[in-house]
Design a protein around this motif. Structure first.
Motif, PDB file in Angstrom:
ATOM      1  N   SER A  61       0.839  -1.194   0.000  1.00  0.00           N
ATOM      2  CA  SER A  61       0.000   0.000   0.000  1.00  0.00           C
ATOM      3  C   SER A  61       0.876   1.248   0.000  1.00  0.00           C
ATOM      4  O   SER A  61       1.849   1.333   0.754  1.00  0.00           O
ATOM      5  CB  SER A  61      -0.896   0.021   1.242  1.00  0.00           C
ATOM      6  OG  SER A  61      -1.496   1.295   1.399  1.00  0.00           O
ATOM      7  N   HIS A  63       0.143   3.905   1.313  1.00  0.00           N
ATOM      8  CA  HIS A  63      -0.048   4.563   2.603  1.00  0.00           C
ATOM      9  C   HIS A  63       1.039   4.175   3.606  1.00  0.00           C
ATOM     10  O   HIS A  63       1.298   4.914   4.553  1.00  0.00           O
ATOM     11  CB  HIS A  63      -1.419   4.208   3.180  1.00  0.00           C
ATOM     12  CG  HIS A  63      -2.554   4.627   2.303  1.00  0.00           C
ATOM     13  ND1 HIS A  63      -2.926   5.948   2.140  1.00  0.00           N
ATOM     14  CD2 HIS A  63      -3.411   3.902   1.538  1.00  0.00           C
ATOM     15  CE1 HIS A  63      -3.959   6.015   1.312  1.00  0.00           C
ATOM     16  NE2 HIS A  63      -4.275   4.788   0.942  1.00  0.00           N
ATOM     17  N   SER A  64       1.646   3.012   3.413  1.00  0.00           N
ATOM     18  CA  SER A  64       2.624   2.535   4.385  1.00  0.00           C
ATOM     19  C   SER A  64       3.892   2.013   3.719  1.00  0.00           C
ATOM     20  O   SER A  64       4.652   1.260   4.320  1.00  0.00           O
ATOM     21  CB  SER A  64       2.003   1.425   5.242  1.00  0.00           C
ATOM     22  OG  SER A  64       1.511   0.367   4.432  1.00  0.00           O
ATOM     23  N   SER A 249      -7.985   6.613   8.115  1.00  0.00           N
ATOM     24  CA  SER A 249      -6.672   6.260   7.593  1.00  0.00           C
ATOM     25  C   SER A 249      -6.518   4.752   7.639  1.00  0.00           C
ATOM     26  O   SER A 249      -6.639   4.144   8.707  1.00  0.00           O
ATOM     27  CB  SER A 249      -5.573   6.920   8.428  1.00  0.00           C
ATOM     28  OG  SER A 249      -4.301   6.522   7.967  1.00  0.00           O
ATOM     29  N   ASP A 251      -4.079   2.818   7.671  1.00  0.00           N
ATOM     30  CA  ASP A 251      -3.008   2.287   8.502  1.00  0.00           C
ATOM     31  C   ASP A 251      -3.178   2.653   9.975  1.00  0.00           C
ATOM     32  O   ASP A 251      -2.261   2.506  10.778  1.00  0.00           O
ATOM     33  CB  ASP A 251      -1.641   2.758   7.995  1.00  0.00           C
ATOM     34  CG  ASP A 251      -1.544   4.267   7.865  1.00  0.00           C
ATOM     35  OD1 ASP A 251      -2.536   4.950   8.169  1.00  0.00           O
ATOM     36  OD2 ASP A 251      -0.470   4.750   7.463  1.00  0.00           O
TER      37      ASP A 251
END
Length: 330
Positions: A61, A63-64, A249, A251
């Motif tokens: 992802s 996001h991370s 979010s 994460d």
């Protein structure tokens, strides 16, 4: 006498693009793309000329994501880097400056003519901590930045905008056109090939859009809950009825209080389905549907389980439509 190679390869509904005439001496530009859906669109434009490098591979992802040495090496060699922007791929902001100072950066959130949606806040969408007040909800914004190479430091225009822009086929059209322009500017020898590929890709996107409108029309008034607010562009395009997200979010684990509020929302609105995502913890979805009549499904906004390449984009959107129809009972 120059020799030209010509081949015709069909890759799903998105790309029916014949390989462009390519001089044997021409070297394709080195192109790096951040995430799979954007990589798919850029690969379609480069069909027959070269293959872009993808950074966030497999089920990872953005996001991370953590940069790898191979990523830094690819950036250092890049002629063109295509990314959504620092709000989506925060891991890229500093490496772009450090490793690719001379590369052309195509920041998609800055494209003129792009339809942008504000993040949803309050109630089942939870408040986002932007440090801004007084902005609207579920709004549309026509983006009209000055052209520039990369993202401006201190530019907070995007702070309250949803970044999953590719899930609206109209935005995908803008991305394809911008990619063709950027590639032609960097590689004039193959400009005609990029334009030809882009035209055929745009036609395929239009056909895909019409197909999805017909597929999703019966779902207009059926409420559902998503794992995080990644699908707003898809919902707006096809008049779908998401009523909340489990987390803001992906994460960050939601609180027990929030899970209780979402469960109440599901029961109160008689939401038909709650959707998980393949990259994140599915037990949260089972928790919020407990004691309700809602079914569970899976939506994937980025193609985590799909092979990278030109066919990914149409497959991604068709899979979203199929998951929605399957779980919402149409």
């Amino acid at each position: 006498m120059r020799r030209f190679a010509l081949s015709a390869i069909l890759t799903g509904a998105l790309v029916a693009s014949a390989t462009a005439a390519l001089p044997a001496w021409a070297e394709a530009p080195k192109v790096v793309v951040s995430i799979k859906p954007i990589h798919s669109l850029v690969a379609s434009v480069m069909h027959g000329v070269g293959t872009p490098t993808l950074l966030v591979r497999g089920g990872a992802s953005p996001h991370s994501y953590t940069m790898k040495p191979s990523d830094a090496k690819a950036l250092s060699a890049a002629d063109l880097v295509v990314w959504v922007g620092p709000e989506m791929e925060g891991f890229l902001e500093k490496p772009l400056q450090a490793n690719a100072p001379k590369a052309t950066k195509l920041t998609l959130m800055d494209l003129k003519g792009l339809t942008l949606l504000q993040t949803r806040e309050g109630g089942a969408w939870e408040a986002h901590d932007h440090g801004h007040e007084g902005h609207g909800h579920d709004g549309h914004k026509d983006h009209d930045h000055e052209d520039h190479d990369g993202h401006k430091d201190g530019d907070d225009d995007h702070d309250e905008l949803n970044t999953h822009i590719w899930l609206d086929p109209a935005n995908a059209r803008a991305i394809v056109t911008a990619a063709a322009d950027a590639l032609a500017g960097r590689d004039p020898a193959n400009a005609e090939a990029y334009r030809t590929n882009a035209d055929r890709t745009l036609q395929a996107i239009d056909a895909l859009d019409a197909e999805l409108k017909a597929t999703l029309a019966p779902l207009k008034d059926k409420p559902f809950v998503v794992f995080h607010d990644a699908y707003q562009y898809f919902e707006a395009r096809y008049d779908l009825s998401a009523v909340g997200s489990i987390t803001v979010s992906p994460d960050r684990r939601p609180s027990a209080k929030r899970l209780s509020a979402i469960r109440a929302k599901i029961a109160g609105l008689n939401a038909a389905c709650v959707f998980a995502e393949p990259q994140f913890e599915p037990t949260l979805v089972r928790t919020v549907v407990e004691g309700t009549k809602a079914k569970t499904g899976v939506l994937d906004p980025e193609g985590a389980d799909l092979p990278e390449g030109e066919a990914l984009y149409p497959t991604l959107l068709r899979n979203l439509a199929a998951s929605l129809r399957g779980c919402l009972g149409a």
